[in-house]
Design a protein around this motif. Sequence first.
Motif, mmCIF file in Angstrom:
data_model
loop_
_atom_site.group_PDB
_atom_site.id
_atom_site.type_symbol
_atom_site.label_atom_id
_atom_site.label_comp_id
_atom_site.label_asym_id
_atom_site.label_seq_id
_atom_site.Cartn_x
_atom_site.Cartn_y
_atom_site.Cartn_z
ATOM 1 N N PRO A 306 0.814 -1.218 0.000
ATOM 2 C CA PRO A 306 0.000 0.000 0.000
ATOM 3 C C PRO A 306 0.847 1.266 0.000
ATOM 4 N N ALA A 307 2.000 1.238 0.672
ATOM 5 C CA ALA A 307 2.867 2.421 0.712
ATOM 6 C C ALA A 307 3.337 2.798 -0.687
ATOM 7 N N SER A 308 3.713 1.802 -1.492
ATOM 8 C CA SER A 308 4.176 2.088 -2.850
ATOM 9 C C SER A 308 3.052 2.649 -3.704
ATOM 10 N N VAL A 309 1.857 2.078 -3.578
ATOM 11 C CA VAL A 309 0.729 2.576 -4.369
ATOM 12 C C VAL A 309 0.404 4.012 -3.975
ATOM 13 N N ARG A 310 0.462 4.314 -2.686
ATOM 14 C CA ARG A 310 0.209 5.692 -2.257
ATOM 15 C C ARG A 310 1.234 6.650 -2.842
ATOM 16 N N GLU A 311 2.486 6.236 -2.901
ATOM 17 C CA GLU A 311 3.513 7.089 -3.501
ATOM 18 C C GLU A 311 3.260 7.313 -4.990
ATOM 19 N N MET A 312 2.868 6.249 -5.685
ATOM 20 C CA MET A 312 2.638 6.351 -7.119
ATOM 21 C C MET A 312 1.472 7.276 -7.455
ATOM 22 N N THR A 313 0.474 7.326 -6.580
ATOM 23 C CA THR A 313 -0.787 7.975 -6.926
ATOM 24 C C THR A 313 -1.000 9.316 -6.242
ATOM 25 N N LYS A 314 0.054 9.898 -5.674
ATOM 26 C CA LYS A 314 -0.065 11.243 -5.131
ATOM 27 C C LYS A 314 0.560 12.230 -6.113
ATOM 28 N N ASN A 315 0.283 13.511 -5.909
ATOM 29 C CA ASN A 315 0.831 14.547 -6.785
ATOM 30 C C ASN A 315 2.251 14.892 -6.354
ATOM 31 N N TYR A 316 3.226 14.470 -7.146
ATOM 32 C CA TYR A 316 4.631 14.754 -6.858
ATOM 33 C C TYR A 316 5.046 16.155 -7.285
ATOM 34 N N ASN A 317 4.194 16.823 -8.057
ATOM 35 C CA ASN A 317 4.599 18.099 -8.655
ATOM 36 C C ASN A 317 3.833 19.280 -8.080
ATOM 37 N N SER A 318 3.385 19.164 -6.830
ATOM 38 C CA SER A 318 2.596 20.241 -6.220
ATOM 39 C C SER A 318 3.397 21.526 -6.053
ATOM 40 N N SER A 319 4.731 21.434 -6.050
ATOM 41 C CA SER A 319 5.552 22.642 -5.899
ATOM 42 C C SER A 319 5.715 23.399 -7.210
ATOM 43 N N LEU A 320 5.310 22.788 -8.315
ATOM 44 C CA LEU A 320 5.406 23.450 -9.611
ATOM 45 C C LEU A 320 4.175 24.319 -9.835
ATOM 46 N N PRO A 321 4.279 25.354 -10.688
ATOM 47 C CA PRO A 321 3.285 26.437 -10.668
ATOM 48 C C PRO A 321 1.946 26.159 -11.319
ATOM 49 N N ASN A 322 1.848 25.206 -12.243
ATOM 50 C CA ASN A 322 0.635 25.069 -13.027
ATOM 51 C C ASN A 322 -0.176 23.839 -12.633
ATOM 52 N N ALA A 323 -1.510 23.953 -12.726
ATOM 53 C CA ALA A 323 -2.371 22.804 -12.442
ATOM 54 C C ALA A 323 -2.034 21.634 -13.359
ATOM 55 N N TRP A 324 -1.613 21.934 -14.579
ATOM 56 C CA TRP A 324 -1.302 20.896 -15.551
ATOM 57 C C TRP A 324 -0.036 20.131 -15.198
ATOM 58 N N ASP A 325 0.757 20.667 -14.247
ATOM 59 C CA ASP A 325 1.985 19.987 -13.839
ATOM 60 C C ASP A 325 1.722 18.806 -12.920
ATOM 61 N N SER A 326 0.503 18.676 -12.402
ATOM 62 C CA SER A 326 0.198 17.630 -11.427
ATOM 63 C C SER A 326 0.472 16.248 -12.018
ATOM 64 N N TRP A 327 1.294 15.477 -11.337
ATOM 65 C CA TRP A 327 1.676 14.157 -11.852
ATOM 66 C C TRP A 327 2.153 13.290 -10.700
ATOM 67 N N GLY A 328 1.806 11.999 -10.774
ATOM 68 C CA GLY A 328 2.326 11.034 -9.829
ATOM 69 C C GLY A 328 3.502 10.289 -10.427
ATOM 70 N N LEU A 329 3.760 9.086 -9.936
ATOM 71 C CA LEU A 329 4.819 8.239 -10.490
ATOM 72 C C LEU A 329 4.202 7.362 -11.572
ATOM 73 N N GLY A 330 4.233 7.854 -12.798
ATOM 74 C CA GLY A 330 3.675 7.129 -13.927
ATOM 75 C C GLY A 330 2.218 7.425 -14.216
ATOM 76 N N TRP A 331 1.583 8.291 -13.417
ATOM 77 C CA TRP A 331 0.158 8.569 -13.579
ATOM 78 C C TRP A 331 -0.113 10.071 -13.671
#
Length: 401
Positions: A306-331
């Motif tokens: 479950p820890a790995s799935v949570r990492e994959m499916t969260k927004n890793y790019n929240s520090s970037l400026p645009n809504a379109w930048d939102s991205w997880g690990l492969g998603w």
Amino acid sequence: MPKTKQAVEQAAKLGLYIPQLDKLDERLNEFIEQDRCQAIVIKAMRYGVPIFEGCYGTSTNEYGVHLDTIFPVASNTKPIIATLIMILLEEGRLELETRISKFLPEYTGGGRENIQLWHFLTHTSGIVDDEFYKSIDDYVRNELKVERPDENNSTDEDWKQYDLKIKEALNLPEDYDDDKIWDVLSLKVDLKNQPRTIMSYCNHGYQKLKDVICAITGETIDSYAQCVLFDPLGMIDSHWRLPKEKYGRVLGRNEKCQGHGWINSEENYNRESGAGGLKTTANDMSNFCEMILNEGKYNNRRILSPASVREMTKNYNSSLPNAWDSWGLGWNYRGAKVDDAGVLRSERAIEHGGWAGHKILIDPDRGLSVIIYTGEYNEPNDMGSFGNWGKINNMVIAALD
């Protein structure tokens, strides 16, 4: 009817409004009747139960259009690659902050030495594909003195000769793998941006991630994926190199379809690209999405923690400026996006598209997964350029109470 027996019998338990599923069926039939695309295969699951399984249209192959018709799914490959990376992480064979060059020693110089695995997974390596490949084209033209064929007026033979001339200029053997020519060329140009300065969707990065998987395991991508992912999930028709006995089950695309010549080719059936080489079915990909939705388990078998799935499916790019930048690990992470995957999906929903008509969606807030595979037409219409994916996803979500 595409609405399943389980959907009708368990409508109250599953929270389904059955008349909406009937409307969805009518709408999908309209797409085919109005010749907006050649074929559609859709499979939707809620809480692990199939609620809609629809197959529409035609194939130029005799096998026809079914839930086990095989599609070359282009960029739907990327979440599979990301999952294999996370399996290797759980095996203690890599860390996401490790530089690519640790596994691919040649991948240095010109800024490459700064790129870590997670940068490619989140499309934040700084590489912009269009700029990157233009730089390679410029290198071929200016340094190797090889002119690129005209995109619109060249034959397959013209492109073969182009590759041969590049191999000759690089002192590569004539039988050198054509795909790997671009790996060699990619090392010839400098990168323009530092990692994490921009988000730009990058096919090159996922090709390198595939190479990392093969370098660590010493196996082909098919061999490793079959062992740790496809076989455990019952993904019986998922391959990079498609067995010849399955060629007849691929959706045969007519001349109106995007990339029909390439997609229908044996060269594509054997392509091992990490960015877009997977061949699979709606049934198989549904199993994969259900595993992600169930925090790493499928049929009581654990693929990821479950820890790995949570990492994959969260927004890793929240520090970037645009809504379109939102991205997880492969998603692709929904966040605040209003895009082609359906405005009704929840903020935490993840999805991925694939060139020429492929879309997968997972909405954890609704216990929902949706696979939509199509034979998409080249000509502009509201089915082209993924235009109806959002409509279909919205109609599925509207059937949920």
